[in-house]
Design an enzyme around this catalytic site. Sequence first.
Site, PDB file in Angstrom:
ATOM      1  N   SER A 180       0.755  -1.303   0.054  1.00  0.00           N
ATOM      2  CA  SER A 180      -0.043  -0.028  -0.037  1.00  0.00           C
ATOM      3  C   SER A 180       0.960   1.202   0.186  1.00  0.00           C
ATOM      4  O   SER A 180       1.931   1.165   0.481  1.00  0.00           O
ATOM      5  CB  SER A 180      -0.855   0.031   1.247  1.00  0.00           C
ATOM      6  N   LYS A 190       2.034  -2.937   6.751  1.00  0.00           N
ATOM      7  CA  LYS A 190       2.196  -3.378   5.487  1.00  0.00           C
ATOM      8  C   LYS A 190       3.637  -2.959   5.414  1.00  0.00           C
ATOM      9  O   LYS A 190       4.677  -3.640   4.632  1.00  0.00           O
ATOM     10  CB  LYS A 190       1.417  -2.378   4.315  1.00  0.00           C
ATOM     11  N   TYR A 205      -2.582  -0.330  10.471  1.00  0.00           N
ATOM     12  CA  TYR A 205      -2.700  -0.856   9.199  1.00  0.00           C
ATOM     13  C   TYR A 205      -1.697  -0.771   8.589  1.00  0.00           C
ATOM     14  O   TYR A 205      -0.928  -1.450   7.750  1.00  0.00           O
ATOM     15  CB  TYR A 205      -3.920  -0.588   8.725  1.00  0.00           C
TER      16      TYR A 205
END
Length: 369
Positions: free
Chosen positions: A139, A168, A164
């Site tokens: 991402s 990643k 989150y």
Amino acid sequence: MASEEGENGKRKVVLVCGGAGYIGSHTALVLLEAGFDVVVLDSFVNSSPESLERVLKITNCGPERLKWHKLDLCDQAALHEILLQYPPFDSCIHFAGLKAVNESLHEPLLYYHNNIVSTLNLLKELDERTCRKLVFSSSATVYGNAPAPITEESHVGQGITNPYGRTKYFIEEILRDFTISDDHHATNAKEGHELSSRWKIESLRYFNPTGAHPSGDIGEDPRGPPNNLAPYLSQVAVGRREQLTIFGGDYDTVDGTGVRDYVHVLDLAEGHLKALEYLDKVPCGFHTHNLGSGSGYSVLQMVKAMEKASGRPVPHVIGPRRQGDLASVYADPSLAKKELGWECTRGIDEMMRDLWAWQSKNPNGYRDA
């Protein structure tokens, strides 16, 4: 299209983890159309097997071409048992993981455990099964507060505002370390011993996926209030939500609202196909590419595009800025064009047209089925 065949003349088989989700289901579709066979592993916590049924319908493929298993990758014993049912896969695409930014702020341990442990389990099992080509669903959040235009050389890991995004980033670091350890293992292998396969890992850093398949049969189906702008827009247009609140109207942008780089989900799916082709050609190691358009659209431009696509008003109000939001975030995708042969081919009108086809046909997502 001609079938994608391996050395034995049979179709290559790709393991797609999280393949029933939004990007995963579109990628499974593109893989089938390109001649691959696909095996999907998915917990169905935030997805539905209905998406895969519809992929079979759209592609007109038989069930032998697309198989799926309900599985949580955090359950390593169950993962091991399922992988034993198949010959080693040609490659793996890893989408699996929790992805709601706001939820990650409230449940950080859940996100760190789920996203990182599942990846560790997958790497171990793939390595044992000599499947050592992996495409990871990363991402643009790994870039944190890096200024636009964002290249692959922009700083990562700094200014990430939620767990989150940090998962990643941490997973990318794990994958990088893993490929380095693989190099070390090969360098120190006993004389005359050759590894049958070596790890090649591609991390695709997406910007803002949107749109759907033009059929309207598969699309994004968030559980609860959408975390992203596009599905919120379509849910307001279809009447599921009363209005959109725009966070900030006084940025230094074309109309005062935030600008983001939006990418049609089919362009993203095709990027994964290009990544697999790339891994067939390059040396072992860890590779990263941005998947973005190279420009951006403002929130108000997206609102107007949805109103045009749907023929309906999208009620909206301007609220205060959110802490940590940047005025403009967009990619420099030139490396993906140069090395992967990939670039966006679908613009804002196609994104909103296809998103509306999905939302109007499935007002409540797959639950309508």
